[in-house]
Scaffold this motif. Structure first.
Motif, PDB file in Angstrom:
ATOM      1  N   TYR A 117      28.522  34.303  41.808  1.00 30.98           N
ATOM      2  CA  TYR A 117      28.037  35.634  41.458  1.00 30.98           C
ATOM      3  C   TYR A 117      28.698  36.109  40.168  1.00 30.98           C
ATOM      4  O   TYR A 117      29.783  35.645  39.805  1.00 30.98           O
ATOM      5  CB  TYR A 117      28.352  36.641  42.566  1.00 30.98           C
ATOM      6  N   LYS A 118      28.052  37.069  39.535  1.00 28.45           N
ATOM      7  CA  LYS A 118      28.625  37.704  38.358  1.00 28.45           C
ATOM      8  C   LYS A 118      29.876  38.480  38.759  1.00 28.45           C
ATOM      9  O   LYS A 118      29.905  39.148  39.790  1.00 28.45           O
ATOM     10  CB  LYS A 118      27.590  38.647  37.730  1.00 28.45           C
ATOM     11  N   ARG A 119      30.898  38.403  37.935  1.00 30.90           N
ATOM     12  CA  ARG A 119      32.172  39.045  38.229  1.00 30.90           C
ATOM     13  C   ARG A 119      32.134  40.509  37.797  1.00 30.90           C
ATOM     14  O   ARG A 119      31.705  40.827  36.695  1.00 30.90           O
ATOM     15  CB  ARG A 119      33.294  38.322  37.488  1.00 30.90           C
ATOM     16  N   PRO A 120      32.612  41.431  38.630  1.00 30.98           N
ATOM     17  CA  PRO A 120      32.655  42.842  38.227  1.00 30.98           C
ATOM     18  C   PRO A 120      33.753  43.080  37.202  1.00 30.98           C
ATOM     19  O   PRO A 120      34.721  42.312  37.114  1.00 30.98           O
ATOM     20  CB  PRO A 120      32.957  43.576  39.541  1.00 30.98           C
ATOM     21  N   ASN A 121      33.632  44.139  36.461  1.00 35.24           N
ATOM     22  CA  ASN A 121      34.616  44.478  35.432  1.00 35.24           C
ATOM     23  C   ASN A 121      35.780  45.240  36.067  1.00 35.24           C
ATOM     24  O   ASN A 121      36.015  46.422  35.798  1.00 35.24           O
ATOM     25  CB  ASN A 121      33.952  45.309  34.327  1.00 35.24           C
ATOM     26  N   LYS A 122      36.513  44.558  36.922  1.00 38.97           N
ATOM     27  CA  LYS A 122      37.656  45.158  37.609  1.00 38.97           C
ATOM     28  C   LYS A 122      38.534  44.036  38.140  1.00 38.97           C
ATOM     29  O   LYS A 122      38.109  42.883  38.246  1.00 38.97           O
ATOM     30  CB  LYS A 122      37.194  46.049  38.768  1.00 38.97           C
ATOM     31  N   VAL A 123      39.756  44.376  38.478  1.00 36.38           N
ATOM     32  CA  VAL A 123      40.670  43.388  39.055  1.00 36.38           C
ATOM     33  C   VAL A 123      40.264  43.133  40.502  1.00 36.38           C
ATOM     34  O   VAL A 123      40.110  44.068  41.292  1.00 36.38           O
ATOM     35  CB  VAL A 123      42.121  43.895  39.004  1.00 36.38           C
ATOM     36  N   ILE A 124      40.066  41.868  40.827  1.00 35.83           N
ATOM     37  CA  ILE A 124      39.743  41.516  42.209  1.00 35.83           C
ATOM     38  C   ILE A 124      40.676  40.403  42.656  1.00 35.83           C
ATOM     39  O   ILE A 124      41.204  39.643  41.843  1.00 35.83           O
ATOM     40  CB  ILE A 124      38.268  41.092  42.382  1.00 35.83           C
ATOM     41  N   ASN A 125      40.868  40.305  43.958  1.00 36.96           N
ATOM     42  CA  ASN A 125      41.803  39.342  44.521  1.00 36.96           C
ATOM     43  C   ASN A 125      41.106  38.343  45.428  1.00 36.96           C
ATOM     44  O   ASN A 125      40.102  38.662  46.070  1.00 36.96           O
ATOM     45  CB  ASN A 125      42.890  40.071  45.331  1.00 36.96           C
ATOM     46  N   LYS A 126      41.673  37.167  45.471  1.00 44.46           N
ATOM     47  CA  LYS A 126      41.216  36.156  46.416  1.00 44.46           C
ATOM     48  C   LYS A 126      41.398  36.704  47.822  1.00 44.46           C
ATOM     49  O   LYS A 126      42.419  37.324  48.129  1.00 44.46           O
ATOM     50  CB  LYS A 126      42.046  34.882  46.222  1.00 44.46           C
ATOM     51  N   ARG A 127      40.420  36.477  48.697  1.00 41.87           N
ATOM     52  CA  ARG A 127      40.544  36.988  50.062  1.00 41.87           C
ATOM     53  C   ARG A 127      39.666  36.208  51.017  1.00 41.87           C
ATOM     54  O   ARG A 127      38.678  35.584  50.601  1.00 41.87           O
ATOM     55  CB  ARG A 127      40.182  38.472  50.120  1.00 41.87           C
ATOM     56  N   ASN A 128      40.021  36.228  52.271  1.00 40.02           N
ATOM     57  CA  ASN A 128      39.216  35.595  53.310  1.00 40.02           C
ATOM     58  C   ASN A 128      38.182  36.579  53.834  1.00 40.02           C
ATOM     59  O   ASN A 128      38.517  37.722  54.173  1.00 40.02           O
ATOM     60  CB  ASN A 128      40.106  35.123  54.468  1.00 40.02           C
ATOM     61  N   LEU A 129      36.941  36.126  53.899  1.00 46.97           N
ATOM     62  CA  LEU A 129      35.890  36.932  54.520  1.00 46.97           C
ATOM     63  C   LEU A 129      35.743  36.577  55.991  1.00 46.97           C
ATOM     64  O   LEU A 129      35.171  37.339  56.769  1.00 46.97           O
ATOM     65  CB  LEU A 129      34.563  36.712  53.787  1.00 46.97           C
ATOM     66  N   SER A 130      36.231  35.411  56.381  1.00 51.72           N
ATOM     67  CA  SER A 130      36.315  34.977  57.774  1.00 51.72           C
ATOM     68  C   SER A 130      37.247  33.780  57.789  1.00 51.72           C
ATOM     69  O   SER A 130      37.867  33.451  56.780  1.00 51.72           O
ATOM     70  CB  SER A 130      34.935  34.618  58.335  1.00 51.72           C
ATOM     71  N   ASP A 131      37.364  33.109  58.923  1.00 48.22           N
ATOM     72  CA  ASP A 131      38.291  31.982  59.024  1.00 48.22           C
ATOM     73  C   ASP A 131      37.965  30.873  58.033  1.00 48.22           C
ATOM     74  O   ASP A 131      38.861  30.231  57.491  1.00 48.22           O
ATOM     75  CB  ASP A 131      38.276  31.397  60.443  1.00 48.22           C
ATOM     76  N   HIS A 132      36.672  30.622  57.799  1.00 50.47           N
ATOM     77  CA  HIS A 132      36.262  29.502  56.961  1.00 50.47           C
ATOM     78  C   HIS A 132      35.370  29.922  55.793  1.00 50.47           C
ATOM     79  O   HIS A 132      34.625  29.100  55.255  1.00 50.47           O
ATOM     80  CB  HIS A 132      35.545  28.447  57.815  1.00 50.47           C
TER      81      HIS A 132
END
Length: 267
Positions: A117-132
């Protein structure tokens, strides 16, 4: 189009890449994605004479203005323990994360899926949306690395933004519960009482079942009006007389009051 030609096509469209070891996925530059480039001379040095059975391609996501949702299926044959199953559940709550909504999708060497996806113009962090399922923000391996292939779109044509909920750290993220903890094998007393709301006893031990349900409901510590509503609802569903339901409820009130008094005296 060969390995090197595909890489030059990527950089010509503004994608920043760097070399990785195909087997270990380890970066082959000192600073990994921070060394990623779209400079043709640098790309020639890294890839023109590289053996693509040993060298793969990774993308620097931030430099390229992208993010990636990684669906990991490398967990054996148990479908319920796979990223695909978790994605199916996640899509039920967030239809905007369905794979057909992503403009560029790749299949990974382990049978997983990468949606870009296109990246938003803001700081974002790696994160889990679920276990996998994971939101990747720094880098990931991409085609034309061996056993990675594009299955939908082109990576340089992406215009759709990552859904906002997926990048907000304080927002909901789906995590499928452990079934044994979430739903016990043996029905608990309160559970049996609640089941009577939908599956009322219609004959036989209706009185005794309502007595048992009433005791279970009082043991939850719920407000008296809540318990009264549920007791009468269950009793009505069982076709018990109003007076019989009221007598059972009043018995519950007396029994609960007596138990509370005993507890207070013991302190």
């Amino acid at each position: 189009m060969n390995f090197y030609q595909r890489i030059t096509e990527l950089i010509n469209h503004g994608i920043y890449v760097y070399p990785v070891d195909v087997k270990t996925k380890a970066p082959m530059t000192k600073h990994a994605f921070k060394d990623a480039s779209n400079d043709l001379e640098q790309i020639k040095e890294w890839f023109k004479h590289a053996d693509n059975s040993k060298v793969g391609v990774a993308i620097a996501l931030e430099k390229s203005g992208l993010v990636c949702i990684d669906i990991d299926n490398n967990h054996g044959d148990d479908y319920k323990n796979s990223g695909t199953h978790e994605l199916y559940k996640l899509v039920q709550r967030h239809p905007d994360i369905a794979p057909d909504k992503a403009e560029y999708v790749e299949q990974t060497q382990s049978g997983g899926v990468h949606m870009f996806y296109k990246r938003p113009n803001k700081v974002i962090n790696k994160r889990n949306l679920s276990d996998h399922i994971e939101l990747l923000v720094d880098s990931t391996i991409i085609a034309p690395t061996n056993n990675y292939k594009a299955v939908q779109g082109e990576i340089w044509t992406i215009n759709n933004n990552i859904p906002t909920w997926a990048i907000n750290d304080d927002n909901y993220s789906f995590k499928e519960p452990n079934q044994r903890v979430f739903y016990p094998i043996h029905s608990k007393r309160t559970g049996r009482a609640l089941d009577l709301l939908l599956y009322p006893a219609t004959e036989g031990t209706r009185h005794n079942q309502l007595v048992s349900a009433t005791a279970a409901l009082f043991s939850t510590g719920a407000q008296i009006e809540t318990i009264k509503y549920l007791v009468f609802k269950i009793g009505e569903n069982m076709d018990l007389d109003y007076q019989e339901i009221e007598d059972i409820f009043n018995w519950g009130v007396k029994a609960a009051t007596k138990q509370l008094k005993k507890t207070q005296e013991a302190k």
